[in-house]
Scaffold this active site. Structure first.
Site, mmCIF file in Angstrom:
data_model
loop_
_atom_site.group_PDB
_atom_site.id
_atom_site.type_symbol
_atom_site.label_atom_id
_atom_site.label_comp_id
_atom_site.label_asym_id
_atom_site.label_seq_id
_atom_site.Cartn_x
_atom_site.Cartn_y
_atom_site.Cartn_z
ATOM 1 N N HIS A 478 64.215 43.806 56.163
ATOM 2 C CA HIS A 478 65.246 44.493 56.038
ATOM 3 C C HIS A 478 65.292 46.020 56.972
ATOM 4 O O HIS A 478 66.316 46.381 57.379
ATOM 5 C CB HIS A 478 65.511 45.211 54.438
ATOM 6 C CG HIS A 478 66.866 45.300 54.177
ATOM 7 N ND1 HIS A 478 67.910 45.836 55.221
ATOM 8 C CD2 HIS A 478 67.535 45.125 53.120
ATOM 9 C CE1 HIS A 478 69.000 45.967 54.375
ATOM 10 N NE2 HIS A 478 68.745 45.618 53.094
ATOM 11 N N THR A 607 74.367 51.625 56.776
ATOM 12 C CA THR A 607 75.404 51.455 55.507
ATOM 13 C C THR A 607 75.641 52.715 54.872
ATOM 14 O O THR A 607 74.978 53.921 55.230
ATOM 15 C CB THR A 607 74.202 50.500 54.616
ATOM 16 O OG1 THR A 607 73.279 51.411 54.331
ATOM 17 C CG2 THR A 607 74.084 49.291 55.081
#
Length: 785
Positions: A478, A607
């Site tokens: 990730h 994000t």
């Protein structure tokens, strides 16, 4: 094997008559062709740098400017207002001697034209950056566009009319703004209001006010200074402190998975599926390297699109997360001509290029089949070596430094870490099949999330899993990128595999095979007992984590976004409010809810958090559960959906809450000061962590003619020990696929015999699973007109 092949390109023997040199022309030709490929890539990179460096202008526009200036001078006019003459005066003395007066004038005009061209490029880029900084369009209702936005659309269309390369927009994207601290604190307090009692909310308000009046403004000044200096004031700290500094296992806790088609397996032949999948991935890498991929863009208007930052694509391939004592490091290599393959406890290096040529899918299948047919057993300690990447990071770092920094272990580890990506040839069968399709689908998800805890290399940017029955999937690390970037890659891979490369009637890859290909190279290891002991320890940690995770995948096909949009409601808002209803019925209350939103409208954006549990969504759920009138529920639902959409838009445009507070907290740690407010905010658990997997390349899938080729999307593990991880993908007009995860060790999330009355699903599903089925069916009547 390629190193060995090149090592015998020439041989020599010493004789009494002198040195007898023997050359292998075939091997030298291989080396020559490989070098040609390398130089072609370098030339391509230089060319792309020029093209994207002058965007939104074009290299040919330089010639236009030069001709225009020279034509004006020919008409006895000075467009430079004396600058050409000044340039001519300052030419080096040697040019004054060697060039005629006319030649000096021409050269000066050429220099002036080039400088003018660069100035125009900078001006155009500045204008494009200003236009891309305008975000009011996102808050306007569909069909009600303001005049300002109409003018903006026209100007943006003019400036971005040229076909861009993948990274053409990067320097024109705006920087992420730092919100006013007062606004962030106000939005934070509003987000936690439905979760706190009056006394607790009063206390939190006091903490926020104290923070703003004392420490907050000081931290804000440092953060604004960073925002002026750095490309993105969040991304580097987010990558380091949220991902790379974590010392716990990345398996389950961080890595996530992507699944194959739901109903279709293009071929049951494992080696063939591997051949096409590897080929498709390498074709995608070629597009990334050549910058031939279209930049991902949002559609604002039928003819106008907004570009998203493409920086995350740079580390997609040839990238590995290497462990450290305090922090991990992302290592990226420019290129690699091989992939690393794991099968039955053995590691292989599979060369996918020969003489600078990408092997055909059939040739890669042939090589993969050789690995499958290889009868050799694992070396001592080799079979479960991958468990080191699944356990805690510090022991893996110590083992890597002590036992993998030299000799045969270093060479083999380098082969894995430098590989384009990692491939696992799994000896199990997975997918929605057999007498228990739902249960098998859940086991398929768990297999992709953690496997056996040692048959994936969790440090690689992504690992591909090819199962015995031809089913496939991926596991992605990730830290280097977010799920939409990997989803874009996986969409391309699935579509290219099924619709472009295809298979023969007997399920094999198409193309010819050069049977003189050298065998895949078996990686050699020397694993001492100390490493083997640590492998077992890491495996025990990873196995306990894997055994504790429960996964459920649910394809919901009663209706999809087509029916939801007829209600004039955002499908994402619909689902998020439904999740609030499901959680309320599950726990009898509400919780802090995380929905991932992207900030890639800004350069190097990643994000932001959408806090989906709002005052409006809670009011709707309470009204629905309290038996309020249908009209009242419908009105409250509309307000809740509009509020959610507004929260999502604010997060996308840099007005979120959590990244700002996170960065303020990092600054406070650097300054060595404590903030009770920030400490409490950053320690709040996200018991409901959600994410939508976007479908970004609809044109690749013809769901009308091939309705069975539906992607399942992907999922992730729960963020909180007593919470749920929920991922969903809206496929076509009539399907929503859900992925739900939780932990068996939590008494609140284990099975308690929930029965879904309306849809009559199995009694042994956990509460949220059952509610997952029911909330959509319950919610639709409440909002239907």
């Amino acid at each position: 094997m390629a190193e060995a092949h090149q090592a015998v390109a020439f041989q020599f023997t010493i004789t009494p008559e002198g040195i007898d040199l023997q050359l292998s022309y075939q091997a030298l030709n291989q080396i020559y062709l490989s070098g040609v490929r390398s130089w072609k890539k370098r030339v391509s990179r230089i060319r792309n740098r020029v093209i994207k460096g002058v965007y939104p202008a074009s290299p040919s526009s330089w010639l236009f400017v030069v001709i225009a200036i020279l034509a004006t001078m020919y008409m006895r006019s000075d467009p430079s207002m004396g600058l050409i003459a000044k340039i001519q005066q300052h030419l080096p003395l040697s040019l004054h001697v060697s060039l005629s007066a006319q030649g000096q004038t021409m050269l000066s005009a050429l220099v002036f034209s080039t400088l003018l061209w660069f100035s125009l490029i900078l001006a155009l880029r500045f204008c494009l950056k200003l236009l891309l900084s305008y975000h009011q369009w996102i808050f306007e209702q569909h069909g009600r566009i303001s005049n300002t936005t109409k003018v903006w659309v026209t100007l943006l269309r003019l400036l971005s009319s040229r076909k861009p390369l993948l990274y053409s927009y990067q320097t024109s994207l705006p920087h992420l703004p730092v919100p006013a601290i007062k606004d962030t604190l106000s939005r934070y307090l509003e987000s936690v209001r439905p979760l706190l009692t009056d006394p607790k909310f009063k206390r939190m308000t006091e903490l926020a006010n104290q923070f703003e009046s004392n420490l907050g403004n000081r931290l804000q000044r440092y953060l604004k200074l960073k925002a002026l200096w750095a490309t993105n004031y969040v991304s580097d700290w987010w990558e380091e402190y949220i991902y790379l500094r974590s010392r716990s296992p990345i398996m389950v806790n961080s890595n996530y998975y992507g699944m194959d088609f739901l109903y279709v397996t293009p071929t049951p032949v494992q080696a063939a599926r591997a051949g096409n999948t590897i080929t498709a991935l390498l074709l995608y890498r070629r597009k990334v390297n050549r910058e031939e991929l279209k930049p991902v863009r949002l559609h604002v208007h039928p003819s106008t699109v907004i570009p998203l930052c493409a920086a995350q694509c740079e580390r997609m391939f040839n990238t590995t997360r290497t462990p450290g004592t305090e922090t991990d490091v992302l290592q990226h290599w420019q290129d690699s001509e091989f992939v690393a393959v794991y099968h039955k406890g053995r590691y292989f290096r599979l060369w996918v290029y020969r003489a600078g040529r990408l092997l055909s899918p059939r040739e890669i299948e042939y090589q993969v089949q050789r690995i499958l047919d290889d009868p050799s057993p694992p070396q001592p300690g080799e079979e479960k070596l991958g468990a080191l990447t699944a356990g805690d990071r510090i022991p893996w770092s110590q083992m890597r430094k002590q036992y993998f920094s030299s000799g045969v272990n270093k060479r083999s580890l380098d082969a894995i870490e430098r590989a384009a990506f990692f491939v696992t040839l799994d000896n199990e069968e997975q997918g929605m099949r057999g007498e228990d399709p739902a249960g098998n689908l859940d086991r398929y998800a768990k297999s992709l999330l953690h496997g056996k805890c040692y048959d994936r290399w969790f440090d690689k940017s992504f690992s591909i899993v090819i199962y015995k029955n031809g089913k496939s999937g991926l596991n992605a690390e990730h830290s280097w990128a977010d799920a939409p970037t990997v989803a874009h890659l996986w969409e391309y891979t699935l579509a290219t595999d099924a619709f472009q490369l295809g298979y023969t009637e007997d399920g094999h890859c198409k193309g010819e095979v050069d049977r003189s290909l050298p065998h895949p190279q078996r990686l050699l290891w020397d694993i001492p007992s100390e490493v083997q002991a640590q492998v077992h320890s890491s495996l025990a940690v990873a196995q306990a984590l894997a055994d504790d995770v429960d996964c459920h995948v649910f394809p919901f096909s009663e209706f999809g976004k087509g029916r939801i949009k007829k209600l004039r409601i955002s499908p994402d808002a619909f689902i998020q409010i439904g999740l609030q209803l499901a959680y309320y019925r599950d726990r009898g209350g509400f919780c802090l809810t995380y929905e991932a939103s992207m900030t890639r409208l800004f350069r190097e954006g990643r994000t932001e958090t959408v806090r989906s549990c709002s005052n409006e969504s809670c009011a709707f759920v309470k009204a629905l559960e309290g038996g309020e009138a249908e009209e009242q529920c419908r009105c409250l639902f509309k307000l809740a959906s509009e509020r959610h959409q507004n929260l999502y838009r604010m997060a996308m445009t840099g007005a979120g809450i959590d990244r700002h507070l996170f960065c303020l907290y990092v600054v406070s740690k650097y300054l060595g000061v404590e903030s009770p407010f920030l400490k409490e905010v950053l320690s709040e658990p996200w018991r409901l962590s959600t994410s939508q997997t976007p479908v970004q390349q609809i044109e690749l899938f013809d769901l009308k003619n091939h309705p069975d080729y539906i992607s399942l999307g992907g999922g992730f593990g729960p963020v909180a020990d007593d919470g749920y991880g929920v991922s969903y993908i809206i496929v076509g007009e009539d399907m929503i696929n859900f992925h739900v995860s939780s932990k068996y060790s939590c008494s609140e999330t284990v099975n308690n015999g929930c029965v879904d009355v309306q849809l009559q699903y199995h009694r042994d599903f956990r509460r949220l699973k059952g509610l997952h089925y029911s909330f959509l069916a319950i919610l639709i009547p409440a909002v239907m007109y």
